[in-house]
Design a protein around this motif. Structure first.
Motif, mmCIF file in Angstrom:
data_model
loop_
_atom_site.group_PDB
_atom_site.id
_atom_site.type_symbol
_atom_site.label_atom_id
_atom_site.label_comp_id
_atom_site.label_asym_id
_atom_site.label_seq_id
_atom_site.Cartn_x
_atom_site.Cartn_y
_atom_site.Cartn_z
ATOM 1 N N ALA A 63 0.905 -1.015 0.095
ATOM 2 C CA ALA A 63 -0.047 -0.111 0.072
ATOM 3 C C ALA A 63 0.849 1.354 -0.143
ATOM 4 C CB ALA A 63 -0.804 -0.023 1.312
ATOM 5 N N VAL A 64 0.318 2.150 -0.985
ATOM 6 C CA VAL A 64 1.128 3.346 -0.912
ATOM 7 C C VAL A 64 0.014 4.408 -0.265
ATOM 8 C CG1 VAL A 64 1.940 5.365 -2.081
ATOM 9 C CG2 VAL A 64 2.813 2.910 -2.459
ATOM 10 N N LEU A 65 0.610 5.466 0.695
ATOM 11 C CA LEU A 65 -0.283 6.538 1.375
ATOM 12 C C LEU A 65 0.172 7.988 0.874
ATOM 13 C CD1 LEU A 65 -0.698 4.071 2.971
ATOM 14 C CD2 LEU A 65 -0.203 5.077 5.220
ATOM 15 N N PRO A 66 -0.348 8.437 -0.066
ATOM 16 C CA PRO A 66 -0.026 9.781 -0.759
ATOM 17 C C PRO A 66 -0.717 10.798 -0.196
ATOM 18 C CG PRO A 66 -1.474 8.615 -2.285
ATOM 19 C CD PRO A 66 -1.416 7.740 -1.046
ATOM 20 N N THR A 67 -0.468 12.119 -0.424
ATOM 21 C CA THR A 67 -1.156 13.279 -0.004
ATOM 22 C C THR A 67 -1.488 14.142 -1.165
ATOM 23 O OG1 THR A 67 0.697 14.739 0.420
ATOM 24 C CG2 THR A 67 0.201 13.275 2.041
ATOM 25 N N ALA B 15 -3.986 4.660 -0.215
ATOM 26 C CA ALA B 15 -4.783 5.225 0.957
ATOM 27 C C ALA B 15 -4.538 6.624 1.412
ATOM 28 C CB ALA B 15 -4.547 4.285 2.186
ATOM 29 N N ASN B 16 -5.121 7.667 0.403
ATOM 30 C CA ASN B 16 -4.949 8.754 0.641
ATOM 31 C C ASN B 16 -5.174 9.657 1.870
ATOM 32 O OD1 ASN B 16 -4.228 11.260 -1.156
ATOM 33 N ND2 ASN B 16 -6.123 12.073 -0.621
ATOM 34 N N TYR B 17 -4.148 10.451 2.155
ATOM 35 C CA TYR B 17 -4.214 11.224 3.297
ATOM 36 C C TYR B 17 -5.007 12.650 3.002
ATOM 37 C CZ TYR B 17 -2.516 13.746 7.696
ATOM 38 O OH TYR B 17 -2.295 14.468 8.904
ATOM 39 N N GLY B 18 -6.199 12.780 3.059
ATOM 40 C CA GLY B 18 -7.137 14.029 2.473
ATOM 41 C C GLY B 18 -8.143 13.355 1.816
ATOM 42 N N VAL B 19 -8.748 14.560 1.893
ATOM 43 C CA VAL B 19 -10.406 14.195 1.236
ATOM 44 C C VAL B 19 -10.141 14.301 -0.236
ATOM 45 C CG1 VAL B 19 -11.290 16.590 1.258
ATOM 46 C CG2 VAL B 19 -12.905 14.699 1.613
ATOM 47 N N GLY B 20 -9.609 15.374 -0.800
ATOM 48 C CA GLY B 20 -9.640 15.267 -2.383
ATOM 49 C C GLY B 20 -8.644 14.546 -2.808
ATOM 50 N N TYR B 21 -8.899 13.928 -4.032
ATOM 51 C CA TYR B 21 -7.879 12.870 -4.736
ATOM 52 C C TYR B 21 -7.952 12.995 -6.174
ATOM 53 C CZ TYR B 21 -12.508 10.722 -5.307
ATOM 54 O OH TYR B 21 -13.937 10.417 -5.650
ATOM 55 N N THR B 22 -8.327 14.489 -6.640
ATOM 56 C CA THR B 22 -7.975 14.649 -7.886
ATOM 57 C C THR B 22 -6.364 14.506 -8.381
ATOM 58 O OG1 THR B 22 -8.126 17.105 -7.360
ATOM 59 C CG2 THR B 22 -10.270 15.643 -8.518
ATOM 60 N N HIS B 23 -5.801 14.562 -7.217
ATOM 61 C CA HIS B 23 -4.115 14.393 -7.776
ATOM 62 C C HIS B 23 -3.771 12.855 -8.264
ATOM 63 C CE1 HIS B 23 -4.822 13.711 -3.476
ATOM 64 N NE2 HIS B 23 -3.615 12.777 -3.452
ATOM 65 N N ILE B 24 -4.644 12.162 -8.095
ATOM 66 C CA ILE B 24 -4.385 10.895 -8.453
ATOM 67 C C ILE B 24 -5.132 10.227 -9.880
ATOM 68 C CG2 ILE B 24 -4.674 8.273 -7.925
ATOM 69 C CD1 ILE B 24 -4.868 9.211 -5.039
ATOM 70 N N ASP B 25 -4.606 9.844 -10.832
ATOM 71 C CA ASP B 25 -4.997 9.484 -12.404
ATOM 72 C C ASP B 25 -5.882 8.172 -11.964
ATOM 73 O OD1 ASP B 25 -5.110 10.256 -15.200
ATOM 74 O OD2 ASP B 25 -4.824 7.777 -14.928
ATOM 75 N N MET B 26 -7.128 8.320 -11.812
ATOM 76 C CA MET B 26 -8.083 7.340 -11.387
ATOM 77 C C MET B 26 -8.203 6.257 -12.339
ATOM 78 S SD MET B 26 -8.724 7.800 -8.219
ATOM 79 C CE MET B 26 -10.162 6.699 -8.173
ATOM 80 N N PRO B 27 -8.403 6.529 -13.786
ATOM 81 C CA PRO B 27 -8.444 5.613 -14.879
ATOM 82 C C PRO B 27 -7.177 4.736 -14.733
ATOM 83 C CG PRO B 27 -8.946 7.794 -15.707
ATOM 84 C CD PRO B 27 -8.629 7.960 -14.408
ATOM 85 N N VAL C 75 -7.531 0.055 -5.062
ATOM 86 C CA VAL C 75 -8.267 0.613 -4.326
ATOM 87 C C VAL C 75 -7.943 1.809 -3.933
ATOM 88 C CG1 VAL C 75 -9.497 0.497 -2.019
ATOM 89 C CG2 VAL C 75 -9.442 -1.814 -3.705
ATOM 90 N N VAL C 76 -8.697 2.752 -3.947
ATOM 91 C CA VAL C 76 -8.197 4.200 -3.627
ATOM 92 C C VAL C 76 -9.312 4.683 -2.604
ATOM 93 C CG1 VAL C 76 -7.978 6.522 -4.191
ATOM 94 C CG2 VAL C 76 -7.613 4.942 -5.938
ATOM 95 N N THR C 77 -8.710 5.220 -1.372
ATOM 96 C CA THR C 77 -9.698 5.584 -0.187
ATOM 97 C C THR C 77 -9.392 7.033 0.044
ATOM 98 O OG1 THR C 77 -7.984 4.882 1.359
ATOM 99 C CG2 THR C 77 -9.768 3.409 0.908
ATOM 100 N N ASN C 78 -10.112 7.890 0.867
ATOM 101 C CA ASN C 78 -9.664 9.066 1.255
ATOM 102 C C ASN C 78 -10.128 9.345 2.722
ATOM 103 O OD1 ASN C 78 -12.370 9.411 0.876
ATOM 104 N ND2 ASN C 78 -12.690 11.239 -0.147
ATOM 105 N N THR C 79 -10.147 10.695 3.167
ATOM 106 C CA THR C 79 -10.551 10.818 4.864
ATOM 107 C C THR C 79 -11.384 11.905 4.790
ATOM 108 O OG1 THR C 79 -8.731 12.349 4.738
ATOM 109 C CG2 THR C 79 -8.088 10.178 5.174
ATOM 110 N N PRO C 80 -12.689 11.766 4.535
ATOM 111 C CA PRO C 80 -13.617 12.540 4.632
ATOM 112 C C PRO C 80 -14.011 12.760 6.082
ATOM 113 C CG PRO C 80 -14.632 10.551 3.994
ATOM 114 C CD PRO C 80 -13.279 10.110 3.941
ATOM 115 N N ASP C 81 -14.999 13.898 6.042
ATOM 116 C CA ASP C 81 -15.517 13.985 7.670
ATOM 117 C C ASP C 81 -14.782 14.612 8.554
ATOM 118 O OD1 ASP C 81 -18.158 12.849 6.741
ATOM 119 O OD2 ASP C 81 -17.279 11.006 7.395
ATOM 120 N N ASP D 28 -13.739 4.207 3.425
ATOM 121 C CA ASP D 28 -13.772 5.343 2.522
ATOM 122 C C ASP D 28 -13.105 5.001 1.135
ATOM 123 O OD1 ASP D 28 -14.457 7.160 5.036
ATOM 124 O OD2 ASP D 28 -12.535 6.642 5.694
ATOM 125 N N ARG D 29 -13.647 4.002 0.655
ATOM 126 C CA ARG D 29 -13.226 3.676 -0.728
ATOM 127 C C ARG D 29 -13.872 4.723 -1.566
ATOM 128 N NH1 ARG D 29 -13.050 -2.206 -3.712
ATOM 129 N NH2 ARG D 29 -12.341 -1.116 -5.610
#
Ligand code: DGY
Length: 323
Positions: A49-53, A74-86, A94-100, A320-321
């Protein structure tokens, strides 16, 4: 049992790094420098697993490899548009974020910016620090009243609603929202809010406009010269969402020609290289992407990543997938 190998891309709060180290075989980025695309490609071969920001641009180049070992981002942050999802999807990652957990503090910072811009707090602080203050006088650094004015909120998710709560119940502001989907009447009623037909309908009706929508291609330059022209001449624009939502050149023009009252930004295109023309504008308040920067929130974000990791490696779907 061997522990999953995980890479943390930046320094995290010490309490969270310690928790991660208890549970996983962790590589920490003690130098805290952002990784290059080549370093990410290598990491995707070496770690489970890699944990980016948000500072990690994981574009298609960083994901150009075959059979990566990494199956969880497993992204540290709610926004994940810095990751190329396709590309992530194509690798079955699997990509996750940190909402709430960051909604309250991000809304607090949006309020901070709104008040700073309206009350010229940045200019006042600079004046004192440069020994230029000559004392109280009735015409000195006159700003705009905030209480009771109309606030337009663009994007009425968790953070937008946290902003509405503060502005309506704390400052007696009238709230108009713009959102992709229809907001339920009972949710709007909580903040005495009404929903505009569209963004063009909202802008001319507001004294303040605060952006809380996602970034990415979909909302790139949502605020451009045409829309800035729709704003009231004394109105203020606040951005704690993503830099790309505003066309910064158009904003500089609007500030220079005083077609709006001012602006306050916590996020920028091409962070941390802030365009010179932005820095030169006195009508602009700028903070260095501090929305979630409190001890409580940054630790909670880390713990949220930990929950996603634990669920994933226990064979469950992480809470938070996002894909
Ligand atoms: C996020 O979570 O996306 C913020 O921009 C960083 O806190």
């Amino acid at each position: 049992m061997t522990k999953p190998k995980i890479l943390v891309s930046r320094r995290w709060p010490a309490a969270v790094e310690a928790r991660l180290a208890d549970r996983f075989d962790v590589a920490l980025n003690t130098g805290d420098a952002a990784l290059t695309p080549a370093e990410f490609r290598q990491a995707f071969k070496d770690f489970d697993a890699v944990l980016p920001t948000v500072t990690d641009k994981i574009g298609s180049d960083a994901l150009e490899l075959t059979n990566p070992r990494t199956k969880l981002l497993a992204n540290y942050g709610v926004g994940y548009t810095h990751i190329d999802m396709p590309s992530a999807n194509a690798h079955g990652m699997v990509v996750t974020n940190t909402p709430d957990v960051l909604s309250e503090c991000t809304a607090d910072l949006a309020m901070t910016l709104m008040l700073m811009a309206a009350r010229r707090a940045g200019e006042g602080e600079r004046e004192i620090r440069s020994d230029a203050w000559t004392g109280w006088r009735p015409t000195h650094l006159i700003g705009s009243k905030v209480s009771g004015k109309t606030l337009g909120i663009v994007g009425f998710g968790r953070i937008g609603q946290a902003m509405a709560r503060r502005a309506h119940h704390g400052f007696g502001m009238k709230i108009i929202v713009h959102n992709r989907s229809r907001i339920a009447a009972d949710v709007l009623a909580r903040y005495g809010a009404i929903q505009a037909d569209d963004l063009d309908d909202l802008l001319p009706r507001c004294d303040f406009v605060s952006l809380h929508c996602p970034g990415g291609a979909e909302n790139r330059h949502l605020i451009n010269a045409r829309r800035l022209d729709l704003m009231r001449s004394g109105a203020f624009l606040i951005n704690t969402a993503r830099g790309e939502v505003i066309n910064e050149c158009d904003l500089v023009q609007a500030l220079a020609f005083e077609t709006i009252g001012g602006a306050a930004l916590d996020v920028f295109n091409n962070e941390p290289d802030i365009a010179r023309c932005l820095r030169d504008s006195d009508r602009l308040v700028m903070l260095p992407h501090l929305g979630s920067a409190t001890t409580e929130t940054r630790e909670a974000m880390g713990m949220r990543v930990l929950s996603n990791l634990e669920a994933y490696f226990d064979g469950q779907s992480p809470p938070d997938r996002v894909n």
